[in-house]
Design a protein around this motif. Sequence first.
Motif, PDB file in Angstrom:
ATOM      1  N   PHE A   1       0.840  -1.198   0.000  1.00  0.00           N
ATOM      2  CA  PHE A   1       0.000   0.000   0.000  1.00  0.00           C
ATOM      3  C   PHE A   1       0.878   1.252   0.000  1.00  0.00           C
ATOM      4  O   PHE A   1       0.660   2.184  -0.764  1.00  0.00           O
ATOM      5  N   THR A   2       1.876   1.258   0.874  1.00  0.00           N
ATOM      6  CA  THR A   2       2.751   2.421   1.008  1.00  0.00           C
ATOM      7  C   THR A   2       3.631   2.597  -0.224  1.00  0.00           C
ATOM      8  O   THR A   2       3.850   3.714  -0.691  1.00  0.00           O
ATOM      9  N   MET A   3       4.132   1.500  -0.772  1.00  0.00           N
ATOM     10  CA  MET A   3       5.032   1.593  -1.918  1.00  0.00           C
ATOM     11  C   MET A   3       4.293   1.933  -3.209  1.00  0.00           C
ATOM     12  O   MET A   3       4.790   2.709  -4.029  1.00  0.00           O
ATOM     13  N   GLU A   4       3.118   1.355  -3.407  1.00  0.00           N
ATOM     14  CA  GLU A   4       2.453   1.450  -4.709  1.00  0.00           C
ATOM     15  C   GLU A   4       1.427   2.575  -4.816  1.00  0.00           C
ATOM     16  O   GLU A   4       1.193   3.100  -5.910  1.00  0.00           O
ATOM     17  N   LEU A   5       0.779   2.932  -3.724  1.00  0.00           N
ATOM     18  CA  LEU A   5      -0.196   4.018  -3.759  1.00  0.00           C
ATOM     19  C   LEU A   5       0.517   5.350  -3.573  1.00  0.00           C
ATOM     20  O   LEU A   5       1.706   5.391  -3.265  1.00  0.00           O
ATOM     21  N   ASP A   6      -0.198   6.445  -3.740  1.00  0.00           N
ATOM     22  CA  ASP A   6       0.489   7.741  -3.785  1.00  0.00           C
ATOM     23  C   ASP A   6       0.387   8.582  -2.512  1.00  0.00           C
ATOM     24  O   ASP A   6       0.888   9.698  -2.478  1.00  0.00           O
ATOM     25  N   PHE A   7      -0.244   8.054  -1.455  1.00  0.00           N
ATOM     26  CA  PHE A   7      -0.444   8.872  -0.258  1.00  0.00           C
ATOM     27  C   PHE A   7       0.876   9.259   0.419  1.00  0.00           C
ATOM     28  O   PHE A   7       0.964  10.317   1.049  1.00  0.00           O
ATOM     29  N   PHE A   8       1.898   8.423   0.292  1.00  0.00           N
ATOM     30  CA  PHE A   8       3.209   8.731   0.880  1.00  0.00           C
ATOM     31  C   PHE A   8       4.091   9.466  -0.134  1.00  0.00           C
ATOM     32  O   PHE A   8       4.677  10.505   0.169  1.00  0.00           O
ATOM     33  N   THR A   9       4.161   8.931  -1.347  1.00  0.00           N
ATOM     34  CA  THR A   9       5.063   9.501  -2.345  1.00  0.00           C
ATOM     35  C   THR A   9       4.648  10.911  -2.764  1.00  0.00           C
ATOM     36  O   THR A   9       5.504  11.722  -3.136  1.00  0.00           O
TER      37      THR A   9
ATOM     38  N   LEU B   1      11.928   5.818  -5.199  1.00  0.00           N
ATOM     39  CA  LEU B   1      12.118   4.571  -5.929  1.00  0.00           C
ATOM     40  C   LEU B   1      11.584   3.426  -5.077  1.00  0.00           C
ATOM     41  O   LEU B   1      11.806   3.403  -3.866  1.00  0.00           O
ATOM     42  N   ILE B   2      10.895   2.488  -5.705  1.00  0.00           N
ATOM     43  CA  ILE B   2      10.431   1.298  -4.988  1.00  0.00           C
ATOM     44  C   ILE B   2      11.002   0.064  -5.679  1.00  0.00           C
ATOM     45  O   ILE B   2      11.485   0.154  -6.815  1.00  0.00           O
ATOM     46  N   PRO B   3      11.005  -1.088  -5.017  1.00  0.00           N
ATOM     47  CA  PRO B   3      11.542  -2.299  -5.651  1.00  0.00           C
ATOM     48  C   PRO B   3      10.889  -2.545  -7.007  1.00  0.00           C
ATOM     49  O   PRO B   3       9.681  -2.376  -7.178  1.00  0.00           O
ATOM     50  N   GLU B   4      11.702  -2.961  -7.973  1.00  0.00           N
ATOM     51  CA  GLU B   4      11.210  -3.169  -9.334  1.00  0.00           C
ATOM     52  C   GLU B   4      10.437  -4.470  -9.482  1.00  0.00           C
ATOM     53  O   GLU B   4       9.456  -4.537 -10.224  1.00  0.00           O
ATOM     54  N   SER B   5      10.877  -5.509  -8.796  1.00  0.00           N
ATOM     55  CA  SER B   5      10.245  -6.817  -8.992  1.00  0.00           C
ATOM     56  C   SER B   5       9.073  -7.021  -8.028  1.00  0.00           C
ATOM     57  O   SER B   5       9.109  -6.595  -6.869  1.00  0.00           O
ATOM     58  N   GLU B   6       8.030  -7.687  -8.533  1.00  0.00           N
ATOM     59  CA  GLU B   6       6.876  -8.014  -7.689  1.00  0.00           C
ATOM     60  C   GLU B   6       7.300  -8.944  -6.556  1.00  0.00           C
ATOM     61  O   GLU B   6       6.761  -8.875  -5.454  1.00  0.00           O
TER      62      GLU B   6
ATOM     63  N   ARG C   1      17.634 -10.519   3.374  1.00  0.00           N
ATOM     64  CA  ARG C   1      16.849 -10.272   2.149  1.00  0.00           C
ATOM     65  C   ARG C   1      16.431  -8.791   2.061  1.00  0.00           C
ATOM     66  O   ARG C   1      16.483  -8.202   0.977  1.00  0.00           O
ATOM     67  N   CYS C   2      16.015  -8.211   3.174  1.00  0.00           N
ATOM     68  CA  CYS C   2      15.618  -6.800   3.158  1.00  0.00           C
ATOM     69  C   CYS C   2      16.797  -5.896   2.794  1.00  0.00           C
ATOM     70  O   CYS C   2      16.640  -4.919   2.053  1.00  0.00           O
ATOM     71  N   LEU C   3      17.983  -6.232   3.294  1.00  0.00           N
ATOM     72  CA  LEU C   3      19.171  -5.447   2.951  1.00  0.00           C
ATOM     73  C   LEU C   3      19.510  -5.603   1.465  1.00  0.00           C
ATOM     74  O   LEU C   3      19.919  -4.636   0.814  1.00  0.00           O
ATOM     75  N   GLU C   4      19.340  -6.807   0.922  1.00  0.00           N
ATOM     76  CA  GLU C   4      19.570  -7.016  -0.516  1.00  0.00           C
ATOM     77  C   GLU C   4      18.627  -6.153  -1.345  1.00  0.00           C
ATOM     78  O   GLU C   4      19.032  -5.529  -2.337  1.00  0.00           O
ATOM     79  N   ILE C   5      17.364  -6.082  -0.940  1.00  0.00           N
ATOM     80  CA  ILE C   5      16.370  -5.281  -1.670  1.00  0.00           C
ATOM     81  C   ILE C   5      16.715  -3.797  -1.566  1.00  0.00           C
ATOM     82  O   ILE C   5      16.642  -3.060  -2.562  1.00  0.00           O
ATOM     83  N   ALA C   6      17.120  -3.365  -0.374  1.00  0.00           N
ATOM     84  CA  ALA C   6      17.514  -1.960  -0.188  1.00  0.00           C
ATOM     85  C   ALA C   6      18.729  -1.620  -1.046  1.00  0.00           C
ATOM     86  O   ALA C   6      18.800  -0.548  -1.655  1.00  0.00           O
ATOM     87  N   ASN C   7      19.681  -2.540  -1.115  1.00  0.00           N
ATOM     88  CA  ASN C   7      20.888  -2.281  -1.907  1.00  0.00           C
ATOM     89  C   ASN C   7      20.602  -2.232  -3.405  1.00  0.00           C
ATOM     90  O   ASN C   7      21.297  -1.532  -4.146  1.00  0.00           O
ATOM     91  N   LYS C   8      19.582  -2.933  -3.868  1.00  0.00           N
ATOM     92  CA  LYS C   8      19.157  -2.811  -5.271  1.00  0.00           C
ATOM     93  C   LYS C   8      18.675  -1.384  -5.543  1.00  0.00           C
ATOM     94  O   LYS C   8      18.950  -0.813  -6.602  1.00  0.00           O
ATOM     95  N   LEU C   9      17.939  -0.812  -4.589  1.00  0.00           N
ATOM     96  CA  LEU C   9      17.452   0.556  -4.744  1.00  0.00           C
ATOM     97  C   LEU C   9      18.615   1.547  -4.781  1.00  0.00           C
ATOM     98  O   LEU C   9      18.608   2.507  -5.561  1.00  0.00           O
TER      99      LEU C   9
END
Length: 230
Positions: free
Chosen positions: A127-135, A146-151, A177-185
Amino acid sequence: MRKIGLIGGISWVSTSDYYTLINKGINEKLGGLNFSECLIYSFNYADIKKNNDANDWDSTFEMLFKGCEFLKSGGAEAIILCANTMHLIADKLQKAIDIPIIHIAEVTATAIQKKEIKKVGLLGTKFTMELDFFTDKLSQKGIEALIPESEEDKDFVHWTIFEELGRGIVTEETKKRCLEIANKLIKNGAEGIILGCTEIPLVIKKGDLSVPIFDTTLIHTQAAIEFQLS
């Protein structure tokens, strides 16, 4: 001291962190036996999640509105929603009540702006990543999110928030895993990472990444402390 009201139970884990951080912050400012004068309305998270999974944000709004009214009747002068995702309905709530809601995305955007950062990675529920209320609050300050590219990565972060972190469960596998995703960003150009869920600081901490971390729980509670002492 101005009294604040906390909408909690979303989850209880982060609500506990809010209560701790706010009280410690007040004491650091005032010393002695001074602590926060606050009220807490704590929900059964299962009721909230059932609504959200059904995309029934109107029912969630009605629940939180009643909670806000309860806190207001107890003398609260401002409302703190102790979760990023619940800010999806923060603007609607603000129009319905006549005391301020301290918006987590607004104060986070201000903190990022002070660092003169223009592009950040955002981790949170889908919700936070994909909707616009935060961004939207970020873009108003000229900040690109920027949000993670992969579903798969988005699903993992979303799942672990509800099934692990929101229950107080922390594992090394999830942290890795969370650190890996953050490092992709970061590789994609993020100059900082927003921990856009109040439970994510359980697995990503200061010093874990090569760029600044914006812990929304810490930023939000600091704003609450500043309000109380204003």
